[in-house]
Design an enzyme around this catalytic site. Structure first.
Site, PDB file in Angstrom:
ATOM      1  CB  SER A 100      -0.753   0.084   1.220  1.00 21.18           C
ATOM      2  OG  SER A 100      -2.177   0.368   0.860  1.00 21.18           O
ATOM      3  CG  ASP A 121      -6.693  -3.412  -3.635  1.00 18.94           C
ATOM      4  OD1 ASP A 121      -7.597  -2.993  -2.889  1.00 18.94           O
ATOM      5  OD2 ASP A 121      -5.518  -3.054  -3.525  1.00 18.94           O
ATOM      6  CG  HIS A 146      -5.204  -3.206   0.096  1.00 19.36           C
ATOM      7  ND1 HIS A 146      -4.813  -2.446  -1.031  1.00 19.36           N
ATOM      8  CD2 HIS A 146      -4.528  -2.915   1.171  1.00 19.36           C
ATOM      9  CE1 HIS A 146      -4.120  -1.555  -0.460  1.00 19.36           C
ATOM     10  NE2 HIS A 146      -3.889  -1.644   0.449  1.00 19.36           N
TER      11      HIS A 146
END
Ligand SMILES: *[C@@H]1O[C@H](CO)[C@@H](O)[C@H](O)[C@H]1NC(C)=O
Ligand SMILES: CC(=O)N[C@H]1CO[C@H](CO)[C@@H](O)[C@@H]1O
Length: 684
Positions: A186, A396, A454
């Site tokens: 991320s 994601d 994710h």
């Protein structure tokens, strides 16, 4: 009970032996960072499966009282058995900015998961089998790390991390020449390239007495690397997966927002290589608005409360409105209560018993990254020296694969633009199944991983661990029937036969861990650098279970020695003893002085205005933008400015309410778990 204490003593003895003696030094500097107890550790793990652990808050800058929390895991079964794995250190970072890497340690790549009894239980896909792995809470103020001075930009992240590494390798000098990998997720897609760049620059101009770091590779999972460009992927993503149709009453408005973002991206592209920091590139708030709008405009009013909104971390899932993924993953609700236990904080050798939050709003708000270009600009320079894997969970939304591909398509590295042969998808086969595909050229690999979100290591722990095999070259290359290539990796326990069967073998897997934990033979020749002899030979675990038992018997024979060492080790850990006794004697859990001091430096939160009243959509956007501080959004948003400038139009109402609320909570009741906030805090 007795059985357990004998085990405890055994483990203590083993760990005491496992600490390598420092040549010429009177004591082992890392000993006070040893972690020997955690709730559930001896109940839920076999002694051999308990990792060797060190943790604590390392001072990295005295003037600013900056301490970084780290937690290191080593597989004792690997010590001396497998030089490649033994000589490897992986640093894992979660995103935010301001989100704790304990997400990685306890929900993703670490050896533990937390059950609802607040105990550690096994994660079968832990990466500590692939090397020493170190989870670091950074920048200062994140998780269990603390500081008097929050930082705001990416070069500072790199500077501070290099300081951390210096301190860390003072504690573990035998690791200094390890092959170093960085992995994370991320917003770490911004951190990791900046840190790697810092390491490479340092290596090039070493000062007297300094030694370089053997940086070997970067693994960025669902990374937020090129913010505005990635935001352009949201509308097509929703449309392609049937999450929105052109008949949506807000379609026109969404298109308009999308076009606004496209203009910004065009501007960025037109002078991408001029080496300047342009305000329209570092402020990604306009583009980020797209996702907030999409989630708000696709609410399913007919669904039950828990399924009204698309989960922005996995489009297959639904969540309540306006959380839209903040309640996920489910196990998150156990992590905060686990880390907030007094005993656990003592077990982790904290000198500042900080109230752990998954993500710190203060850190996120402060970290505007206004003075540094997004990390995408650094990738070409890094790839010229170090391989980069960009892996992506297929499902994601926030940092989706299409967005990653879209910035790679435009990026020039290694003399060409993008992947020159995008048809040339390499199949990735793990455990006889196709788990994804790979594009790989000129030291950048894009790996799309099916059936994952994710947080790939949360969904597919074992598959995610094999990413380490891919980056270290420990895989088989085969040509498939269609002429395409496939890369084949295996589970740790799988013993390769000659020749390797195409079908999964019928025989059941052996109960005991096999000797060759990761079959590194193909790549060990190229990768082995000097093997430090200082790795603790006294604890080398023999290669068969019989031998293991023999050695355990041996340890029992020397149990008195072990008891002595245990006793000695306790004597040499005064802080630990003091902490333990404080915790057991103070029933009303007063915060300590140090902690109060630290709070004084954070009273700037009082300056934040009361949030303006908001409509339901604004609230949603706010929540999502709050989210942005965790997972994947650059924090340089208009919402953040709004807060700080006092123009709270559509600011982070919920997030601020929550974060400030929890900070206040922190002041009043440092050790009280706050109902609901473990959930509300949210994401990676
Ligand atoms: C890939 O990285 C290696 C070092 O790991 C380097 O020698 C090589 O030149 C790089 N290749 C390209 C195309 O940049
Ligand atoms: C179990 C499952 O959902 N499998 C899916 C994994 O992803 C591939 C490729 O997208 C699908 O074909 C499978 O159905």
């Amino acid at each position: 009970m007795l059985y357990l204490s004998i085990f405890t003593i055994l483990i203590h003895a083993l760990f005491s032996l496992a600490i390598p003696p420092k040549e010429g030094s009177d004591s082992t500097p890392n000993k006070k960072y040893l972690v020997t107890e955690l709730p559930g550790l001896y109940q839920n793990f076999k002694p051999n499966d308990i990792p060797l652990m060190f943790a604590g808050q390392l001072e990295i800058e005295a003037e600013t009282n900056t301490h970084y929390f780290f937690w290191k895991f080593t597989d004792t079964n690997n010590i001396d058995k497998n030089s490649q794995v033994t000589n490897r250190t992986i640093f894992w970072l979660n995103g935010g900015p301001g989100c704790s890497s304990m997400d990685g340690a306890l929900l993703e790549t670490g050896p533990f998961r937390i059950n609802d009894k607040k105990e550690v239980v096994n994660n079968g896909g832990s990466w500590h089998k692939m090397g020493h792995i170190v989870y670091v809470d950074q920048p200062g103020g994140t998780g269990f790390s603390f500081t008097d001075e929050l930082i705001s930009d990416l070069p500072q992240v790199s500077d501070y991390f290099l300081r951390f590494m210096e301190r860390y390798f003072e504690l573990f000098p035998e690791d200094r020449h390890h092959e170093i990998y960085f992995a994370g997720e991320s917003y770490a897609g911004q951190y990791i390239p900046y840190i790697a760049n810092g390491i490479l620059e340092r290596n090039e101009k070493l000062k007297d007495g300094e030694e370089g770091y053997d940086l070997k590779g970067l693994l960025i999972g669902n990374g937020w690397v090129s913010p505005n460009q990635q935001s352009l992927s949201y509308l097509p993503f929703f449309q392609k997966r049937g999450l929105i149709g052109t008949g949506n009453p807000k379609w026109g408005s969404l298109l308009a927002t999308h076009e606004e973002c496209q203009k910004i991206v065009n501007l960025v592209d037109s002078n991408f290589n001029d080496g300047q920091v342009h305000y329209y590139e570092v402020d990604s708030s306009k583009c980020e608005k797209i996702l907030g709008d999409l989630l708000a405009y696709t609410i399913d009013l007919n669904a039950d409360d828990n399924h009204k909104c698309v989960n922005m971390y996995d489009y297959r899932l639904r969540d309540s409105y306006p959380s839209c993924g903040m309640n996920w993953p489910n196990e998150l609700k156990n992590v905060a209560p686990f880390l907030r236990q007094n005993d656990v904080m003592h077990d982790l050798n904290l000198i500042d018993l900080k109230h752990w939050n998954e993500c710190s709003g203060k850190v996120g708000r402060h970290f505007t990254a206004r003075n540094s270009v997004p990390a995408v600009h650094l990738l070409p320079g890094i790839a010229a020296k170090v391989p980069i894997i960009l892996f992506n969970g297929d499902n994601d939304i926030i940092c989706n694969s299409e967005g990653v591909m879209s910035y790679l398509d435009k990026l020039e590295w290694g003399g060409s633009k993008g992947f020159t042969n995008k048809e040339n998808e390499i199949d990735w086969v793990y455990d006889f199944e196709k788990v994804g595909y790979i594009l790989q050229e000129r030291n950048i690999s894009f790996i799309n991983i099916f059936n994952s979100s994710h947080m790939v290591p949360y969904d597919l722990p074992e598959v995610s661990r094999a990413l380490m095999d891919l980056i270290t070259g420990n895989y088989e290359k085969r040509e498939a029937e269609n002429g395409k290539m496939k890369f084949i990796t295996y589970p740790l326990d799988y013993k390769k036969a000659e020749p390797v069967p195409e079908q999964k073998p019928e025989e059941s897997e052996p109960e005991e861990k096999p000797i060759e934990v990761s079959n590194p033979e193909e790549s060990s020749a190229t990768n082995s650098t000097e093997i430090p002899n200082s790795t603790p030979s006294s604890t080398s675990v023999p290669s068969t279970s019989k031998l293991t038992r023999l050695i355990q018997l041996g340890v029992i024979v020397i149990i008195f020695w072990g008891v002595y060492i245990l006793y000695a080790s306790y004597k040499s850990r005064p802080s630990s003893i003091i902490k333990k006794s404080t915790s057991s004697s103070s029933s009303n859990r007063k915060k300590n002085v140090q902690w109060a001091d630290q709070l004084d430096n954070f009273d700037d939160d009082d300056a934040f205005p009361q949030p303006a009243p908001q409509g339901i959509i604004a609230k949603t956007i706010s929540k999502l933008t709050g989210e942005s501080k965790k997972g994947r959004y650059a924090p340089a948003g208009e919402y953040i400015d709004d807060i700080e400038l006092g123009e709270g139009i559509s600011n982070n109402h919920n997030d601020d309410e929550f974060i400030i609320g929890s900070d206040i909570e922190e002041e009043q009741e440092p050790e009280q778990p706050v109902a609901g906030d473990a959930v509300g805090e949210g994401k990676k």
